[in-house]
Design an enzyme around this catalytic site. Structure first.
Site, PDB file in Angstrom:
ATOM      1  N   HIS A  65       0.841  -1.201   0.000  1.00 19.44           N
ATOM      2  CA  HIS A  65       0.000   0.000   0.000  1.00 19.44           C
ATOM      3  C   HIS A  65       0.873   1.247   0.000  1.00 19.44           C
ATOM      4  O   HIS A  65       2.049   1.216   0.391  1.00 19.44           O
ATOM      5  CB  HIS A  65      -0.901   0.017   1.230  1.00 19.44           C
ATOM      6  N   GLU A  88       0.909   3.845   1.935  1.00 22.31           N
ATOM      7  CA  GLU A  88       1.434   4.207   3.250  1.00 22.31           C
ATOM      8  C   GLU A  88       2.659   3.360   3.602  1.00 22.31           C
ATOM      9  O   GLU A  88       3.648   3.879   4.135  1.00 22.31           O
ATOM     10  CB  GLU A  88       0.371   4.004   4.342  1.00 22.31           C
ATOM     11  N   CYS A 114      -6.268   1.889   5.765  1.00 25.73           N
ATOM     12  CA  CYS A 114      -6.918   0.639   6.144  1.00 25.73           C
ATOM     13  C   CYS A 114      -6.392   0.205   7.511  1.00 25.73           C
ATOM     14  O   CYS A 114      -5.485   0.830   8.082  1.00 25.73           O
ATOM     15  CB  CYS A 114      -6.643  -0.442   5.093  1.00 25.73           C
ATOM     16  N   CYS A 141      -2.545  -0.492   7.495  1.00 22.95           N
ATOM     17  CA  CYS A 141      -1.712   0.713   7.455  1.00 22.95           C
ATOM     18  C   CYS A 141      -1.820   1.515   8.747  1.00 22.95           C
ATOM     19  O   CYS A 141      -0.833   2.093   9.202  1.00 22.95           O
ATOM     20  CB  CYS A 141      -2.065   1.552   6.235  1.00 22.95           C
TER      21      CYS A 141
END
Length: 157
Positions: free
Chosen positions: A65, A67, A95, A98
């Site tokens: 992801h 992040e 999410c 993260c």
């Protein structure tokens, strides 16, 4: 990495919008690569120390992801795993994974653009963030959300 110095008189909201626009540029890179268009920037004392966008398709890795990419880059730039004096700017609410990673980095602040009502960490109840992390949402939420909407319209259309 780049610097952007804001004077003491400037509105902190202007600084947040500036960095969110840079995170949107990262999200656009993901969009162009047919990845879910989320971008992230990590800023420490006026200096961009990490940036990233979703790479889950390219790397065939569900954990890649935006992040996570930005946290890794920031830790490498700063030479340490803790990001206490840093702010994460991310175009969509993180999410659970993260948010959990942000806990372990002890990031000082998270600023996100669009809320994520289905998979965002705030929908899960209770805080997954480090107790000292400050959370700010809905910075340029319309622009961040529009990029996501365009992506999914293109995918389904």
């Amino acid at each position: 990495m780049s610097y952007y110095n804001f004077s003491e008189e400037e509105n902190p909201a202007a600084e947040d919008e500036h960095y969110m626009l840079l995170a949107l540029q990262e999200a656009q890179k993901a969009f162009d690569a047919e990845e879910i268009p989320i971008g992230a920037i990590v800023v420490c004392k006026g200096r961009i120390v990490g940036r990233g966008h979703n790479l889950t398709e390219q790397l065939n890795d569900v954990t890649a992801h935006a992040e996570m990419q930005a946290f890794t880059a920031a830790s490498q730039t700063l030479g340490g795993k803790y990001l206490k004096d840093c702010t994460l700017y991310v175009t969509v609410e993180p999410c659970v994974m993260c948010a959990g990673a942000s806990y372990w980095t002890q990031i000082g602040r998270i600023v996100y653009g669009a809320p994520e009502p289905k998979r965002g960490f705030t929908t899960k109840g209770g805080s997954l963030l480090h107790p000292k992390t400050i959370l700010q949402g809905n910075v340029l939420a319309l622009q961040c959300g529009d990029l996501m909407k365009r992506f999914f319209i293109n995918k389904r259309g």
